[in-house]
Design a protein around this motif. Sequence first.
Motif, short mmCIF file in Angstrom:
data_model
loop_
_atom_site.label_atom_id
_atom_site.label_comp_id
_atom_site.label_asym_id
_atom_site.label_seq_id
_atom_site.Cartn_x
_atom_site.Cartn_y
_atom_site.Cartn_z
N ARG A 143 0.85 -1.20 0.00
CA ARG A 143 0.00 0.00 0.00
C ARG A 143 0.88 1.24 0.00
NH1 ARG A 143 -4.94 -1.94 0.67
NH2 ARG A 143 -5.96 0.06 0.55
N VAL A 144 0.38 2.29 -0.64
CA VAL A 144 1.07 3.58 -0.64
C VAL A 144 0.06 4.64 -0.21
CG1 VAL A 144 2.22 5.32 -2.07
CG2 VAL A 144 2.72 2.89 -2.43
N PHE A 145 0.50 5.49 0.71
CA PHE A 145 -0.34 6.54 1.25
C PHE A 145 0.25 7.89 0.86
CE2 PHE A 145 -0.45 2.87 4.03
CZ PHE A 145 -1.80 2.60 4.08
N VAL A 146 -0.57 8.73 0.26
CA VAL A 146 -0.17 10.08 -0.12
C VAL A 146 -1.02 11.04 0.70
CG1 VAL A 146 0.00 11.78 -1.97
CG2 VAL A 146 0.40 9.34 -2.48
N MET A 147 -0.35 11.90 1.47
CA MET A 147 -1.05 12.87 2.29
C MET A 147 -0.52 14.26 1.93
SD MET A 147 -1.19 10.75 5.81
CE MET A 147 0.05 9.55 5.39
N THR A 148 -1.43 15.15 1.57
CA THR A 148 -1.03 16.51 1.24
C THR A 148 -1.90 17.50 1.98
OG1 THR A 148 -2.50 16.68 -0.69
CG2 THR A 148 -0.27 15.84 -1.10
N GLN A 182 -4.76 9.98 0.01
CA GLN A 182 -4.96 8.94 -0.99
C GLN A 182 -4.41 7.64 -0.42
OE1 GLN A 182 -3.09 10.01 -4.71
NE2 GLN A 182 -4.25 11.91 -4.89
N ASP A 183 -5.16 6.58 -0.52
CA ASP A 183 -4.76 5.25 -0.03
C ASP A 183 -4.74 4.32 -1.23
OD1 ASP A 183 -4.51 2.71 1.06
OD2 ASP A 183 -6.16 2.95 2.49
N TRP A 184 -3.54 4.07 -1.77
CA TRP A 184 -3.38 3.24 -2.96
C TRP A 184 -3.19 1.78 -2.56
CZ3 TRP A 184 -3.95 4.76 -7.91
CH2 TRP A 184 -3.99 6.13 -8.14
N PRO A 199 -2.60 -2.42 -3.50
CA PRO A 199 -1.59 -3.13 -4.29
C PRO A 199 -2.02 -3.26 -5.75
CG PRO A 199 -2.77 -4.65 -2.86
CD PRO A 199 -3.25 -3.28 -2.52
N ALA A 200 -1.04 -3.50 -6.60
CA ALA A 200 -1.33 -3.68 -8.03
C ALA A 200 -2.17 -4.93 -8.24
CB ALA A 200 -0.03 -3.79 -8.82
N GLY A 201 -3.14 -4.83 -9.15
CA GLY A 201 -3.94 -5.98 -9.54
C GLY A 201 -3.15 -6.89 -10.46
N ALA A 202 -3.71 -8.01 -10.83
CA ALA A 202 -3.04 -8.98 -11.71
C ALA A 202 -2.65 -8.35 -13.04
CB ALA A 202 -3.94 -10.20 -11.93
N ASP A 203 -3.45 -7.39 -13.52
CA ASP A 203 -3.16 -6.72 -14.79
C ASP A 203 -2.32 -5.46 -14.60
OD1 ASP A 203 -5.01 -5.06 -13.57
OD2 ASP A 203 -6.35 -4.95 -15.31
N GLY A 204 -1.89 -5.19 -13.36
CA GLY A 204 -1.09 -4.01 -13.06
C GLY A 204 -1.90 -2.81 -12.62
N SER A 205 -3.22 -2.90 -12.72
CA SER A 205 -4.08 -1.76 -12.36
C SER A 205 -3.91 -1.40 -10.89
CB SER A 205 -5.54 -2.09 -12.66
OG SER A 205 -5.96 -3.19 -11.89
N ARG A 206 -4.22 -0.16 -10.59
CA ARG A 206 -4.15 0.34 -9.21
C ARG A 206 -5.41 1.13 -8.91
NH1 ARG A 206 0.40 -0.23 -5.49
NH2 ARG A 206 2.12 -0.90 -6.78
N ILE A 207 -5.88 1.05 -7.68
CA ILE A 207 -7.05 1.82 -7.23
C ILE A 207 -6.72 2.47 -5.90
CG2 ILE A 207 -9.48 1.74 -6.52
CD1 ILE A 207 -9.81 -0.67 -8.37
N ALA A 208 -7.11 3.73 -5.78
CA ALA A 208 -6.93 4.46 -4.53
C ALA A 208 -8.26 5.01 -4.06
CB ALA A 208 -5.96 5.63 -4.73
N SER A 209 -8.42 5.05 -2.76
CA SER A 209 -9.52 5.83 -2.21
C SER A 209 -8.97 7.23 -1.97
CB SER A 209 -10.04 5.21 -0.92
OG SER A 209 -9.04 5.23 0.08
N ILE A 210 -9.81 8.23 -2.19
CA ILE A 210 -9.41 9.61 -1.97
C ILE A 210 -10.39 10.24 -1.00
CG2 ILE A 210 -10.64 10.39 -4.04
CD1 ILE A 210 -8.53 12.60 -4.31
N ASP A 211 -9.82 10.97 -0.06
CA ASP A 211 -10.62 11.67 0.94
C ASP A 211 -10.01 13.06 1.09
OD1 ASP A 211 -12.04 12.63 3.11
OD2 ASP A 211 -11.62 10.92 4.40
N MET A 212 -10.76 14.08 0.69
CA MET A 212 -10.28 15.45 0.74
C MET A 212 -11.28 16.27 1.52
SD MET A 212 -9.36 18.10 -2.40
CE MET A 212 -9.04 16.75 -3.46
#
Length: 163
Positions: free
Chosen positions: A48-53, A80-82, A84-97
Amino acid sequence: MRIAKSYEYAATVHAVFAVTADQAFQDAKMVATGAISHTATVTASGERVFVMTERVLASQGLPDFVKTFVGESITIVEHQDWGPAGADGSRIASIDMHVRGAPVTLRGTISLIPTATGTLEDVDTELKAHIPLLGGKIEQAASVPIERAIDIEAATRDDFLRG
Protein backbone atom coordinates in the motif's frame (compact mmCIF):
# COMPACT_ATOMS: atom_id res chain seq x y z
CA MET A 1 -22.34 16.64 -6.69
CA ARG A 2 -20.44 14.09 -8.72
CA ILE A 3 -17.05 15.04 -10.20
CA ALA A 4 -15.68 12.50 -12.67
CA LYS A 5 -12.69 12.96 -14.96
CA SER A 6 -10.61 10.67 -17.21
CA TYR A 7 -7.10 11.10 -18.58
CA GLU A 8 -4.94 9.01 -20.90
CA TYR A 9 -1.18 8.65 -20.54
CA ALA A 10 1.23 7.14 -23.06
CA ALA A 11 2.97 5.15 -20.32
CA THR A 12 2.43 1.94 -18.39
CA VAL A 13 0.42 1.84 -15.18
CA HIS A 14 3.66 1.06 -13.36
CA ALA A 15 5.27 4.26 -14.73
CA VAL A 16 2.19 6.40 -13.99
CA PHE A 17 1.96 5.03 -10.46
CA ALA A 18 5.70 5.56 -9.90
CA VAL A 19 5.22 9.25 -10.71
CA THR A 20 2.15 9.45 -8.46
CA ALA A 21 4.11 7.95 -5.58
CA ASP A 22 7.08 10.29 -6.14
CA GLN A 23 7.68 13.01 -3.54
CA ALA A 24 8.95 15.46 -6.20
CA PHE A 25 5.72 15.03 -8.18
CA GLN A 26 3.57 15.61 -5.10
CA ASP A 27 5.49 18.82 -4.33
CA ALA A 28 5.24 19.93 -7.99
CA LYS A 29 1.47 19.41 -8.13
CA MET A 30 1.06 21.54 -4.99
CA VAL A 31 3.03 24.39 -6.58
CA ALA A 32 1.24 23.97 -9.94
CA THR A 33 -2.17 24.31 -8.28
CA GLY A 34 -1.15 27.65 -6.75
CA ALA A 35 -0.48 26.61 -3.16
CA ILE A 36 0.75 29.47 -0.98
CA SER A 37 2.30 26.82 1.25
CA HIS A 38 2.08 23.04 1.37
CA THR A 39 3.25 19.78 2.86
CA ALA A 40 3.26 16.43 1.10
CA THR A 41 4.27 13.00 2.31
CA VAL A 42 4.39 9.65 0.53
CA THR A 43 4.72 6.54 2.67
CA ALA A 44 4.56 2.84 1.90
CA SER A 45 3.36 0.00 4.08
CA GLY A 46 3.76 -3.35 2.38
CA GLU A 47 2.10 -3.03 -1.02
CA ARG A 48 0.00 0.00 0.00
CA VAL A 49 1.07 3.58 -0.64
CA PHE A 50 -0.34 6.54 1.25
CA VAL A 51 -0.17 10.08 -0.12
CA MET A 52 -1.05 12.87 2.29
CA THR A 53 -1.03 16.51 1.24
CA GLU A 54 -2.05 19.78 2.77
CA ARG A 55 -2.14 22.98 0.74
CA VAL A 56 -3.08 26.53 1.60
CA LEU A 57 -4.75 28.40 -1.26
CA ALA A 58 -5.95 31.99 -1.52
CA SER A 59 -9.73 32.22 -1.47
CA GLN A 60 -9.76 35.04 -4.03
CA GLY A 61 -12.05 34.24 -6.93
CA LEU A 62 -14.50 32.35 -4.73
CA PRO A 63 -17.95 33.87 -4.27
CA ASP A 64 -18.33 36.17 -1.25
CA PHE A 65 -20.80 33.84 0.45
CA VAL A 66 -18.13 31.10 0.36
CA LYS A 67 -15.45 33.42 1.74
CA THR A 68 -17.62 34.03 4.79
CA PHE A 69 -17.09 30.35 5.67
CA VAL A 70 -13.38 30.05 4.79
CA GLY A 71 -11.80 33.52 5.13
CA GLU A 72 -8.91 34.84 3.02
CA SER A 73 -7.38 31.41 2.48
CA ILE A 74 -8.47 27.80 2.51
CA THR A 75 -6.55 24.75 3.65
CA ILE A 76 -7.22 21.58 1.71
CA VAL A 77 -6.21 18.27 3.26
CA GLU A 78 -6.05 15.24 0.96
CA HIS A 79 -5.45 11.56 1.71
CA GLN A 80 -4.96 8.94 -0.99
CA ASP A 81 -4.76 5.25 -0.03
CA TRP A 82 -3.38 3.24 -2.96
CA GLY A 83 -3.94 -0.51 -2.87
CA PRO A 84 -1.59 -3.13 -4.29
CA ALA A 85 -1.33 -3.68 -8.03
CA GLY A 86 -3.94 -5.98 -9.54
CA ALA A 87 -3.04 -8.98 -11.71
CA ASP A 88 -3.16 -6.72 -14.79
CA GLY A 89 -1.09 -4.01 -13.06
CA SER A 90 -4.08 -1.76 -12.36
CA ARG A 91 -4.15 0.34 -9.21
CA ILE A 92 -7.05 1.82 -7.23
CA ALA A 93 -6.93 4.46 -4.53
CA SER A 94 -9.52 5.83 -2.21
CA ILE A 95 -9.41 9.61 -1.97
CA ASP A 96 -10.62 11.67 0.94
CA MET A 97 -10.28 15.45 0.74
CA HIS A 98 -11.69 18.11 3.01
CA VAL A 99 -11.47 21.84 3.58
CA ARG A 100 -10.12 22.47 7.07
CA GLY A 101 -12.67 24.31 9.19
CA ALA A 102 -15.50 23.96 6.66
CA PRO A 103 -17.97 21.11 6.20
CA VAL A 104 -16.88 20.43 2.60
CA THR A 105 -15.62 16.98 1.54
CA LEU A 106 -14.62 15.19 -1.64
CA ARG A 107 -14.56 11.39 -1.50
CA GLY A 108 -14.20 8.72 -4.12
CA THR A 109 -11.69 6.68 -6.08
CA ILE A 110 -8.84 7.07 -8.51
CA SER A 111 -8.17 4.15 -10.85
CA LEU A 112 -5.15 3.51 -13.07
CA ILE A 113 -6.15 1.01 -15.77
CA PRO A 114 -3.88 -0.47 -18.45
CA THR A 115 -4.92 0.14 -22.07
CA ALA A 116 -3.49 -0.89 -25.42
CA THR A 117 -1.71 2.48 -25.68
CA GLY A 118 -0.79 3.16 -22.04
CA THR A 119 -2.88 4.01 -19.01
CA LEU A 120 -6.34 5.40 -18.36
CA GLU A 121 -6.78 7.36 -15.14
CA ASP A 122 -10.37 7.55 -13.89
CA VAL A 123 -11.25 9.94 -11.09
CA ASP A 124 -14.74 9.36 -9.69
CA THR A 125 -15.70 11.47 -6.68
CA GLU A 126 -18.58 12.99 -4.80
CA LEU A 127 -18.35 16.59 -3.56
CA LYS A 128 -20.49 17.42 -0.53
CA ALA A 129 -21.04 20.69 1.30
CA HIS A 130 -22.84 19.82 4.52
CA ILE A 131 -24.48 23.22 5.03
CA PRO A 132 -28.26 23.53 5.09
CA LEU A 133 -29.77 25.64 2.30
CA LEU A 134 -26.37 26.72 0.89
CA GLY A 135 -24.83 23.29 0.30
CA GLY A 136 -25.73 23.10 -3.40
CA LYS A 137 -24.47 26.62 -4.12
CA ILE A 138 -21.20 25.91 -2.30
CA GLU A 139 -20.76 22.64 -4.21
CA GLN A 140 -21.29 24.51 -7.52
CA ALA A 141 -18.75 27.18 -6.54
CA ALA A 142 -16.20 24.63 -5.27
CA SER A 143 -16.52 22.28 -8.24
CA VAL A 144 -14.84 24.71 -10.67
CA PRO A 145 -11.51 25.08 -8.81
CA ILE A 146 -11.54 21.39 -7.85
CA GLU A 147 -11.95 20.30 -11.46
CA ARG A 148 -9.25 22.77 -12.52
CA ALA A 149 -6.90 21.34 -9.84
CA ILE A 150 -7.56 17.77 -11.04
CA ASP A 151 -6.74 18.87 -14.61
CA ILE A 152 -3.54 20.61 -13.44
CA GLU A 153 -2.49 17.50 -11.52
CA ALA A 154 -2.99 15.34 -14.63
CA ALA A 155 -0.99 17.78 -16.78
CA THR A 156 1.80 17.85 -14.19
CA ARG A 157 1.83 14.03 -14.11
CA ASP A 158 2.05 13.95 -17.89
CA ASP A 159 4.98 16.41 -17.79
CA PHE A 160 6.78 14.15 -15.30
CA LEU A 161 6.16 11.11 -17.52
CA ARG A 162 7.62 12.91 -20.53
CA GLY A 163 10.71 13.79 -18.53
